[in-house]
Design an enzyme around this catalytic site. Structure first.
Site, mmCIF file in Angstrom:
data_model
loop_
_atom_site.group_PDB
_atom_site.id
_atom_site.type_symbol
_atom_site.label_atom_id
_atom_site.label_comp_id
_atom_site.label_asym_id
_atom_site.label_seq_id
_atom_site.Cartn_x
_atom_site.Cartn_y
_atom_site.Cartn_z
ATOM 1 N N GLU A 1 106.996 106.485 74.401
ATOM 2 C CA GLU A 1 107.083 106.058 73.012
ATOM 3 C C GLU A 1 107.209 107.267 72.089
ATOM 4 O O GLU A 1 106.613 108.319 72.333
ATOM 5 C CB GLU A 1 105.860 105.203 72.657
ATOM 6 C CG GLU A 1 105.925 103.872 73.385
ATOM 7 C CD GLU A 1 104.752 102.939 73.129
ATOM 8 O OE1 GLU A 1 104.963 101.724 73.158
ATOM 9 O OE2 GLU A 1 103.629 103.409 72.907
ATOM 10 N N CYS B 1 106.532 112.027 65.986
ATOM 11 C CA CYS B 1 105.507 112.253 67.006
ATOM 12 C C CYS B 1 106.163 112.023 68.370
ATOM 13 O O CYS B 1 106.593 110.919 68.696
ATOM 14 C CB CYS B 1 104.373 111.264 66.749
ATOM 15 S SG CYS B 1 103.039 111.425 67.920
ATOM 16 N N CYS C 1 99.548 110.276 81.402
ATOM 17 C CA CYS C 1 98.812 111.535 81.218
ATOM 18 C C CYS C 1 97.826 111.646 82.368
ATOM 19 O O CYS C 1 97.274 110.641 82.809
ATOM 20 C CB CYS C 1 98.073 111.510 79.874
ATOM 21 S SG CYS C 1 97.293 113.090 79.490
ATOM 22 N N CYS D 1 91.261 110.906 78.909
ATOM 23 C CA CYS D 1 90.269 110.927 77.840
ATOM 24 C C CYS D 1 89.834 109.481 77.596
ATOM 25 O O CYS D 1 90.678 108.579 77.553
ATOM 26 C CB CYS D 1 90.865 111.527 76.569
ATOM 27 S SG CYS D 1 91.416 113.216 76.833
ATOM 28 N N CYS E 1 91.398 107.159 74.786
ATOM 29 C CA CYS E 1 92.858 107.195 74.601
ATOM 30 C C CYS E 1 93.559 106.188 75.515
ATOM 31 O O CYS E 1 93.326 106.177 76.719
ATOM 32 C CB CYS E 1 93.366 108.608 74.877
ATOM 33 S SG CYS E 1 95.170 108.738 74.860
ATOM 34 N N CYS F 1 97.685 106.901 66.654
ATOM 35 C CA CYS F 1 97.216 107.878 67.646
ATOM 36 C C CYS F 1 96.481 107.188 68.770
ATOM 37 O O CYS F 1 95.581 106.387 68.530
ATOM 38 C CB CYS F 1 96.184 108.825 67.045
ATOM 39 S SG CYS F 1 96.802 109.864 65.790
HETATM 40 N N1 SAH Z 1 97.448 115.173 74.831
HETATM 41 C C1 SAH Z 1 97.431 115.831 73.600
HETATM 42 C C2 SAH Z 1 98.391 115.252 72.576
HETATM 43 C C3 SAH Z 1 98.489 113.749 72.468
HETATM 44 S S1 SAH Z 1 97.165 112.843 71.787
HETATM 45 C C4 SAH Z 1 96.032 115.858 73.034
HETATM 46 O O1 SAH Z 1 95.170 115.187 73.553
HETATM 47 O O2 SAH Z 1 95.817 116.609 72.092
HETATM 48 C C5 SAH Z 1 97.233 113.084 70.021
HETATM 49 C C6 SAH Z 1 95.878 112.934 69.334
HETATM 50 O O3 SAH Z 1 95.437 111.562 69.277
HETATM 51 C C7 SAH Z 1 94.781 113.682 70.063
HETATM 52 O O4 SAH Z 1 93.954 114.367 69.168
HETATM 53 C C8 SAH Z 1 94.024 112.555 70.709
HETATM 54 O O5 SAH Z 1 92.735 112.946 71.063
HETATM 55 C C9 SAH Z 1 94.069 111.483 69.647
HETATM 56 N N2 SAH Z 1 93.741 110.159 70.125
HETATM 57 C C10 SAH Z 1 93.882 109.669 71.373
HETATM 58 N N3 SAH Z 1 93.457 108.378 71.432
HETATM 59 C C11 SAH Z 1 93.044 108.040 70.178
HETATM 60 C C12 SAH Z 1 92.555 106.821 69.592
HETATM 61 N N4 SAH Z 1 92.439 105.712 70.312
HETATM 62 N N5 SAH Z 1 92.268 106.840 68.286
HETATM 63 C C13 SAH Z 1 92.445 107.963 67.540
HETATM 64 N N6 SAH Z 1 92.933 109.118 68.040
HETATM 65 C C14 SAH Z 1 93.232 109.162 69.338
HETATM 66 FE FE1 SF4 Z 2 96.111 112.711 77.563
HETATM 67 FE FE2 SF4 Z 2 95.345 110.977 75.686
HETATM 68 FE FE3 SF4 Z 2 93.675 112.897 76.510
HETATM 69 FE FE4 SF4 Z 2 95.830 113.550 75.025
HETATM 70 S S1 SF4 Z 2 94.090 112.278 74.368
HETATM 71 S S2 SF4 Z 2 95.092 114.568 76.889
HETATM 72 S S3 SF4 Z 2 97.320 112.022 75.790
HETATM 73 S S4 SF4 Z 2 94.469 111.204 77.762
#
Ligand code: SAH
Ligand code: SF4
Length: 374
Positions: free
Chosen positions: A109, A122, A129, A133, A136, A358
């Protein structure tokens, strides 16, 4: 778990080779292999570069500075596709999301977040991934592959096609900024991301300057220095917790690269001057990381780093194990961070209604499989 695919070679569609994502030199080599004389390969490759990346040509037919015969030859051998558009959505707040496919089970996406007269694209760097996390959505999806440089650049070309932003404007661009904050961890795909960004930054093509590009990482410490040295783009760090025990849980990569090491890498980051601050992203999770004590510890940790804090209200997704902090908790947190002299904008969630905010990105194939299971 993963399907190992060749993620560097130009993609073949039928017998046609894909030119998107190649350097000028690589385009020159492709041309020589196609029978263009070595003496004119450089000039031809510059011409193609101009048509592809400055004018946004999608077919060789449009390239009127190239002879008809050569155009026909190029058309027979190469293609300039952007991947297949599976779905496009426009949110009530004008955020756009595209689901693009680069092959079977390889959907990603791309999201465009418009402001009044500018906007950020973005971009995704991986299908899925590896990092899981906990907050996420992408992290719940199995890792499929690294995107090639072409697949990263093609997201931008596709967005520009859709928004109608060709030839590359010098001023007043709608797609003014690029953020590597889509699906995937860009620093686990460094080479392809770097190659793609060099194409995006090339001033004779797309020409988006390094000052308008931000790479977000969950903290792949050994790769951080070269983001600054080689690329000079802005850095964003997904911090999300101020203690290792909690960060270990939220961002499991922390077990490998704990907070202290991560912040030391930030202290050494070459563009970390006051003019170019490092962004610390901090997702607000109710009752988890959102107390005034967390805010004070955050301020203490950031001492000596030219930083700004980006507070992200948690964007829920089906089955998510967290809730977003209350407005009052967010406001109290902001106040402490601001009082310490850090700018701390709250990232207004955009595109929530189309699951484009995000951490809400997830490929259609996974949604499809999930609905089949249900
Ligand atoms: N993998 C990289 C970039 C992609 S995520 C990273 O983790 O930095 C982009 C941002 O969105 C990151 O700061 C991530 O922690 C945040 N993010 C992920 N899931 C989220 C959620 N459900 N609500 C708000 N922010 C989120
Ligand atoms: Fe991967 Fe989501 Fe963690 Fe970014 S926030 S490193 S996309 S699992």
């Amino acid at each position: 778990m993963s399907v190992a695919l060749d993620d560097t070679a130009p993609v073949l569609v039928g017998q046609k080779r894909w030119l998107i994502g190649l350097t000028r030199e690589e385009i020159g080599q492709e041309l020589i292999a196609a029978g263009v004389h070595a003496r004119s390969a450089k000039m031809r490759s510059n011409q193609l570069w101009h048509w592809i990346y400055y004018r946004g040509a999608r077919s060789f037919d449009e390239m009127t500075t190239i002879s008809k015969d050569l155009r026909a030859e190029l058309e027979a051998r190469f293609h300039l596709g952007r991947g297949t558009l599976i779905e496009g959505h426009v949110s009530a707040d004008r955020t756009r999301k595209w689901l693009l496919s680069y092959g079977s089970n390889q959907e990603i996406e791309t999201v465009f977040i418009p402001e009044e007269d500018r906007g950020a694209l973005c971009v995704s760097s991986q299908v899925g991934c590896t990092l899981n996390c906990r907050f996420c959505h992408t992290g719940t999806q199995p890792w499929v592959k690294n995107l090639s440089a072409g697949e990263i650049v093609a997201q931008l070309l596709h967005a520009r096609d859709d928004i109608g932003e060709w030839p590359s404007p010098k001023e007043g661009r709608m797609i003014s900024n690029v953020v590597l904050m889509g699906m995937g961890e860009p620093l686990y795909n460094y080479d392809n991301v770097a190659k793609a960004l060099r194409i995006v930054m090339d001033q004779e093509g797309i020409g988006i300057s390094r000052r308008r590009i931000t790479l977000s990482t969950s903290g792949v410490v050994p790769e951080i220095a070269r983001v600054g040295d080689d690329l000079g783009v802005g850095l964003a760090i997904s911090l999300h917790a101020v203690r290792d025990d909690l960060r270990d849980e939220l961002v499991p990569l922390n077990r490998k690269y704990p907070i202290k090491d991560l912040l030391n890498a930030c202290r050494r980051y070459p563009t970390s001057s006051n003019a170019r601050r490092i962004t610390f992203e901090y997702v607000m999770l109710k009752g988890v990381n959102d107390t005034p004590a967390d805010a004070r510890e955050l301020v203490r940790l950031l001492q000596g780093i030219p930083a700004k804090v980006n507070l992200i209200p948690f964007n829920a997704w089906p089955g998510a194990p967290y809730e977003c902090s209350d407005d009052a908790a967010i406001a109290a947190f902001v106040e402490i961070v601001n009082a310490a002299g850090y700018s701390s904008p709250i990232r207004t969630p955009r595109g929530r209604d189309i699951m484009a905010a995000c951490g809400q990105l997830k490929s259609a194939s996974v949604k499809q499989r999930a609905s089949e299971i249900r």
